[in-house]
Design an enzyme around this catalytic site. Structure first.
Site, PDB file in Angstrom:
ATOM      1  N   THR A 168      45.279  31.333  47.674  1.00  0.00           N
ATOM      2  CA  THR A 168      44.450  32.065  48.505  1.00  0.00           C
ATOM      3  C   THR A 168      42.994  31.317  48.750  1.00  0.00           C
ATOM      4  O   THR A 168      42.699  30.702  47.951  1.00  0.00           O
ATOM      5  CB  THR A 168      44.143  33.491  47.869  1.00  0.00           C
ATOM      6  OG1 THR A 168      45.633  33.761  47.267  1.00  0.00           O
ATOM      7  CG2 THR A 168      43.549  34.346  48.807  1.00  0.00           C
ATOM      8  N   ARG A 196      57.272  40.784  50.438  1.00  0.00           N
ATOM      9  CA  ARG A 196      56.444  40.977  49.467  1.00  0.00           C
ATOM     10  C   ARG A 196      54.926  40.766  50.235  1.00  0.00           C
ATOM     11  O   ARG A 196      54.747  40.007  50.840  1.00  0.00           O
ATOM     12  CB  ARG A 196      56.378  39.836  48.563  1.00  0.00           C
ATOM     13  CG  ARG A 196      55.518  39.990  47.198  1.00  0.00           C
ATOM     14  CD  ARG A 196      54.450  38.709  47.305  1.00  0.00           C
ATOM     15  NE  ARG A 196      53.672  38.639  46.243  1.00  0.00           N
ATOM     16  CZ  ARG A 196      52.525  38.267  46.185  1.00  0.00           C
ATOM     17  NH1 ARG A 196      52.057  37.432  47.153  1.00  0.00           N
ATOM     18  NH2 ARG A 196      51.626  38.103  45.043  1.00  0.00           N
ATOM     19  N   VAL A 197      54.212  41.706  49.564  1.00  0.00           N
ATOM     20  CA  VAL A 197      52.620  41.675  50.016  1.00  0.00           C
ATOM     21  C   VAL A 197      51.711  41.536  48.840  1.00  0.00           C
ATOM     22  O   VAL A 197      51.888  42.383  47.915  1.00  0.00           O
ATOM     23  CB  VAL A 197      52.100  42.815  50.912  1.00  0.00           C
ATOM     24  CG1 VAL A 197      50.787  42.569  51.264  1.00  0.00           C
ATOM     25  CG2 VAL A 197      52.914  42.644  52.251  1.00  0.00           C
ATOM     26  N   GLY A 198      50.716  40.738  48.614  1.00  0.00           N
ATOM     27  CA  GLY A 198      49.835  40.535  47.490  1.00  0.00           C
ATOM     28  C   GLY A 198      48.825  41.274  47.626  1.00  0.00           C
ATOM     29  O   GLY A 198      48.595  42.258  48.400  1.00  0.00           O
ATOM     30  N   ASP A 199      47.629  40.886  46.966  1.00  0.00           N
ATOM     31  CA  ASP A 199      46.403  41.794  46.887  1.00  0.00           C
ATOM     32  C   ASP A 199      45.469  41.358  48.190  1.00  0.00           C
ATOM     33  O   ASP A 199      44.477  41.934  48.414  1.00  0.00           O
ATOM     34  CB  ASP A 199      45.667  41.312  45.763  1.00  0.00           C
ATOM     35  CG  ASP A 199      45.178  39.844  45.706  1.00  0.00           C
ATOM     36  OD1 ASP A 199      46.001  39.183  45.551  1.00  0.00           O
ATOM     37  OD2 ASP A 199      43.989  39.507  45.553  1.00  0.00           O
ATOM     38  N   THR A 219      41.510  35.564  43.980  1.00  0.00           N
ATOM     39  CA  THR A 219      42.927  34.566  44.193  1.00  0.00           C
ATOM     40  C   THR A 219      43.459  34.536  42.724  1.00  0.00           C
ATOM     41  O   THR A 219      43.163  34.627  41.865  1.00  0.00           O
ATOM     42  CB  THR A 219      42.365  33.184  44.577  1.00  0.00           C
ATOM     43  OG1 THR A 219      43.744  32.545  44.578  1.00  0.00           O
ATOM     44  CG2 THR A 219      41.270  32.715  43.296  1.00  0.00           C
ATOM     45  N   GLY A 220      44.929  34.788  42.935  1.00  0.00           N
ATOM     46  CA  GLY A 220      45.881  34.479  41.733  1.00  0.00           C
ATOM     47  C   GLY A 220      47.063  35.429  42.192  1.00  0.00           C
ATOM     48  O   GLY A 220      47.662  35.338  42.938  1.00  0.00           O
ATOM     49  N   GLY A 222      48.779  38.214  42.610  1.00  0.00           N
ATOM     50  CA  GLY A 222      48.315  39.348  43.610  1.00  0.00           C
ATOM     51  C   GLY A 222      48.805  40.558  42.897  1.00  0.00           C
ATOM     52  O   GLY A 222      48.122  41.762  42.773  1.00  0.00           O
TER      53      GLY A 222
END
Length: 299
Positions: A168, A196-199, A219-220, A222
């Protein structure tokens, strides 16, 4: 120039050959600082910097995005304006050269906060944003990375398991009017499940900005940031506990680790223009402009 601050990041994890990214990080933060010096807003600065990070194939956003389990590039991005808590975000979009610019248009012109998939892509075309063919995003390095990743479990952006180079990207800024803004963009996690969707596109998880506290980009992993609403959590440390930037960043990462054994990092600029960063990973890529000085950190 002490009245403006800018910080960018290019991901966190086990970073291989970190100095490979020094020149790009320095050039991008200097470009954003130049805008601020000419009177541009914090919002304009973070969009500008994140778009440059998206255009650089070194970073996992825009052109440099990783491939998911189906070999596709699906991008997420978000932006937030600390003046009025306005925000815009997009998730799972294909072909949009600069997802952060699309997130900005969502904030300014859609009447919504989050658009996803085909609807977001259609909105991008309506706003006459740059659209690229699949080959623009499909780099040889990312194709090889996916093949290697399929032999392992999904891992963090910068991972020994996948040898992924970057994750990210994001930017936070305070302008000469004291206004704050944050933006984040990502291609996700290599070999992630389709859908899939992260943060990164979730306000309060991966991105947050409020003039009464701070601006944050994360970042990381999610899922860890979503469950802890980490960007908003960091802002609460500033707003309600009167922490300064570095202290708040470290407190937020401690919370991430203590509550969910999370991995990743964040950057933060507080209401007074102080910048901070923290990470629960071996390294993190950042560049900072504050009090007229540029500093690049790759560990």
């Amino acid at each position: 120039m002490s009245d403006v601050s800018l910080m960018i990041h290019g991901g966190a994890g086990a970073i291989h050959d970190p100095h490979r990214y020094d020149a790009s990080l320095r050039a991008i933060v200097e470009s954003g600082a130049s805008l601020l010096a000419k009177g541009s807003s914090a919002l304009e600065a973070v969009v500008h910097c994140v778009a440059l990070l998206e255009d650089d194939p070194l970073f996992n956003a825009g052109r440099g995005s990783v491939l998911n389990a189906e070999g596709a590039v699906l991008c997420d991005a978000s932006i937030m304006d600390g003046r009025q808590l306005k925000a815009g975000a997009v998730a799972a979009v294909r072909g949009v050269r600069n997802p952060v610019r699309l997130a900005y248009q969502v904030m300014e012109k859609s009447g919504h906060v989050l658009l996803v998939g085909a609807g977001a892509e259609r909105f991008a075309r309506e706003q006459h944003l740059a659209i690229e063919c699949e080959d623009y995003f499909r780099t040889e390095e990312r194709v090889a990375q996916l093949a290697k990743a399929k032999k392992h479990e999904i891992a963090l952006d910068h991972s020994d398991a996948t040898d992924a180079k970057l994750g990210t990207v994001g930017a936070v800024s305070r302008d000469r009017n004291g206004d704050l803004a944050a933006a984040t963009s990502t291609g996700g996690v290599v070999n992630q499940r389709a859908g899939r969707v992260g943060d990164s596109p979730l306000i309060g998880a991966g991105t947050f900005a409020d003039n009464v506290s701070c601006a944050v980009s994360c970042t990381g992993v999610g899922e860890d940031f979503i469950r802890t609403a980490l960007a908003r959590t960091a802002a609460c440390f500033v707003e309600f506990h009167s922490m300064q930037a570095e202290e708040a960043a470290r407190a937020a990462i401690r919370y991430l680790v203590d509550r969910v054994d999370g991995r990743g990092g964040l950057i933060l600029v507080d209401r007074d223009g102080r910048c901070g960063r923290a990470h629960a990973t071996p390294g993190m890529l950042t560049a900072t402009f504050v009090e007229g000085v540029v500093r690049v950190e790759t560990i």
